[in-house]
Design an enzyme around this catalytic site. Structure first.
Site, PDB file in Angstrom:
ATOM      1  N   GLU A  78      11.107  -3.331  -0.083  1.00 46.17           N
ATOM      2  CA  GLU A  78      10.208  -3.995   0.871  1.00 46.17           C
ATOM      3  C   GLU A  78       9.042  -4.639   0.133  1.00 46.17           C
ATOM      4  O   GLU A  78       8.955  -4.607  -1.095  1.00 46.17           O
ATOM      5  CB  GLU A  78       9.698  -2.995   1.912  1.00 46.17           C
ATOM      6  CG  GLU A  78       8.965  -1.815   1.321  1.00 46.17           C
ATOM      7  CD  GLU A  78       8.626  -0.743   2.352  1.00 46.17           C
ATOM      8  OE1 GLU A  78       8.793  -0.991   3.560  1.00 46.17           O
ATOM      9  OE2 GLU A  78       8.200   0.348   1.946  1.00 46.17           O
ATOM     10  N   ASP A 130      -1.702  -1.460   1.831  1.00 49.64           N
ATOM     11  CA  ASP A 130      -0.847  -2.651   1.752  1.00 49.64           C
ATOM     12  C   ASP A 130      -1.612  -3.886   1.283  1.00 49.64           C
ATOM     13  O   ASP A 130      -1.543  -4.950   1.906  1.00 49.64           O
ATOM     14  CB  ASP A 130      -0.197  -2.946   3.108  1.00 49.64           C
ATOM     15  CG  ASP A 130       0.532  -1.759   3.700  1.00 49.64           C
ATOM     16  OD1 ASP A 130       1.047  -0.938   2.921  1.00 49.64           O
ATOM     17  OD2 ASP A 130       0.594  -1.654   4.935  1.00 49.64           O
TER      18      ASP A 130
END
Length: 582
Positions: free
Chosen positions: A247, A71
């Protein structure tokens, strides 16, 4: 996650090592205290891909951060680049890296390095902090890190600093739900938060249906402005296709237009990156006609040197005035396991047209890249983070512990101590399977083929004492390899802890145990070749004996164990041992 060390071992311990190699008896060896002492760790990576693809002078390896560094998010101030990654329940949280050229990276610490910032003491390893965003605001010369904390009731939080190398504030708690927030600062001084959220109540159309929301953000109060929330993407690029898990949104401004980039398809095999455009930061946003702009989902499963699951990206303007994107992806082993976890990759981005596209991000990715013009590859040198095949040696002799070493659910300082003999780990009354802080110092697995070797000085006093090493995916999926006591004898034991299914309880199996002599330090080793793991010991550090044979690394992969982390290799001690030698 990531992530300097601890005072020099004594000359005496160095002599012990030499004595062991020469076969001389240790007549004057003093009886060690009950606290385990680890005097050395050597991690050595040996992946075939790096042998098959040696670097030329103008090349560097991708990923730039090997192991569990997922991430990624990136920002820039002047010539300085800062990158952060998820860390879940690892402590300290949110590793932060610095670079001048996007090739050579130095870890400068962790953003959340205090208990007042991060409370994960009773949290599963794949909970904690997810998907951090880092953004520099030129309007007030301040850096912001925003993230979702699935622990301690924190929710969505933001911390800030004028200098990422000097530490970060305590959290400001933000009044909105959802996950994966990021901040955008416009030229006019206005600020916005975008994030993933559930659809409005009663409007969920299918499993995985999510939306992207935007809020105005009050920079003075560090809070979203009530009533300004608005859905700017419903479902994804095309709601008729039932896209899942839109997302990780980021907003960028270029040539007067606003661009919204998001991950779509979930973080597994259908992962991708998509892009939208608008005349306003609050929309409406129109998807590009050529989405996705990054994915590895369309290619043969058995391709060579496979990189998969690419997505969750962030863009930045590079030192050569060309855009680059950092993103997560995985490199499965021969059994399609992902023991090294989701790693941080980088690709150049072509933004010569209306929409950005990751260069070579829509074909099977290669293991190495051309460097930006004028950049020299110094990875693994001068304090820069290594990649490719490398050997990392930790003597626990530096003043501060290297940032690559992490704890779980609490500070490392709660159980480790710098001594002249080495690194002491004071055992907690908790064991590896409990949702509590454990006295374990972890290092991320960074290669499919590796060895992790340490030297341990320890004599357990009772059956509840154990110290050694662990290969750890989560609290219910791990191997423990250490020394304990039964009666008057010392034993080396190998235990497998696994959950038959992800919702069931942990089943523990003693794979092997062997009586050992602990009058001198013992050398313990974890090594792997893809999915095949071995645990071994040595009296002299040269000739190793495998205990329990070859075991499967399946439980160290998220596709079997669940969760979001890669495998961790730990120095472990406990006063709550329940492994009984056979």
């Amino acid at each position: 996650m990531n992530k300097k060390n601890i005072p020099l071992m004594t000359i005496l311990l160095a002599l012990f090592a030499l004595v062991g190699f020469n076969g001389i008896e240790n007549h004057d060896y003093p009886a060690p205290k009950n606290t385990p002492v680890f005097t050395k760790v050597v991690y050595q990576g040996n992946d075939q891909v790096y042998k098959d693809y040696p670097l030329e002078a103008d090349e560097f390896y991708n990923p730039i951060l090997q192991g569990c560094y997922p991430d990624p998010a990136i920002t820039r101030k002047g010539d300085d680049y800062y990158l952060v990654c998820s860390s879940f329940a690892m402590f300290p949280g949110v590793p932060i890296f610095h670079s001048k050229d996007l090739v050579n990276w130095t870890q400068i610490g962790h953003v959340l390095d205090r208990v007042s910032q991060l409370d994960v003491h009773d949290t599963g390893i794949s909970q904690g902090v997810y998907a951090p965003g880092i953004t520099y605001n030129p309007n007030n010369d301040t850096f912001y890190m925003i993230t979702t904390a699935f622990a301690g009731g924190a929710g969505n939080i933001v911390v800030k600093t004028k200098d990422p190398k000097a530490g970060w504030s305590d959290p400001y708690h933000l009044k909105f739900n959802g996950i994966d927030p990021s901040l955008f600062f416009d030229d006019d001084g206005k600020a916005y938060v975008v994030h993933n959220d559930a659809p409005d109540e009663g409007k969920e159309l299918y499993s995985g249906h999510r939306v992207i929301k935007i809020w105005e953000y009050d920079v003075e109060k560090d809070q979203v402005i009530s009533g300004t929330d608005k859905i700017i993407v419903d479902g994804g690029v095309d709601l008729a296709d039932k896209p899942i898990w839109i997302e990780a949104p980021h907003i960028y401004k270029k040539d007067g237009k606003y661009y919204l980039m998001c991950a779509e398809g979930g973080t597994g095999g259908w992962h991708s990156e998509v892009i939208f455009i608008s005349d306003s930061p609050t929309g409406p946003f129109v998807p590009a006609p050529s989405n996705p702009i990054l994915t590895q989902r369309y290619f043969p499963k058995e391709r060579e040197n496979k990189v998969d699951w690419a997505g969750h990206a962030d863009l930045v303007l590079g030192p050569d005035d060309k855009y680059y994107g950092v993103f997560l992806a995985v490199r499965p082993n021969e059994e399609n396991r992902v023991n090294t976890g989701r790693e941080t990759f980088i690709l150049p981005v072509d933004w010569s047209g209306t929409f950005p596209v990751f260069e070579n991000g829509l074909i099977p990715m290669e293991p190495k890249l051309k460097m930006p013009e004028g950049v020299e590859n110094k990875m693994g040198q001068e304090g820069f983070f290594p990649n490719g095949n490398f050997t990392y040696t930790e003597n626990f002799s530096s003043e501060k512990l290297d940032y690559r070493w992490i704890g779980l659910r609490g500070p490392r300082e709660a159980f480790m101590k710098q001594t002249k003999k080495g690194l002491e780990i004071t055992p907690f009354d908790t064991h590896i399977e409990e949702l509590k802080p454990t006295s374990t110092l972890f290092y991320r697995q960074q290669h499919d083929s590796f060895s992790f070797t340490t030297t341990l000085e320890y004599q357990p006093k009772s059956e509840t004492d154990l110290a050694g090493v662990t290969a750890f995916q989560n609290e219910g999926s791990n191997y423990v390899f250490g020394v304990t006591k039964k009666g008057d004898d010392y034993f080396l034991v190998l235990e497998k802890n696994a959950r038959p299914n992800r919702r069931g309880g942990t089943v523990s199996e003693i794979i092997a145990s062997e009586k050992v002599d602990l009058k001198a330090p013992i050398h313990l080793q974890i090594k792997a070749n893809g999915d095949k793991y071995e645990f071994a010991y040595s009296a002299d550090g040269t000739e190793f004996t495998t205990v329990g044979g070859v075991v499967s690394g399946d439980i160290l992969s998220t596709d079997v164990a669940g969760g979001f982390t890669g495998a961790l290799l730990g120095l472990y001690a406990t006063k709550a041992n329940d492994i009984v030698p056979q």
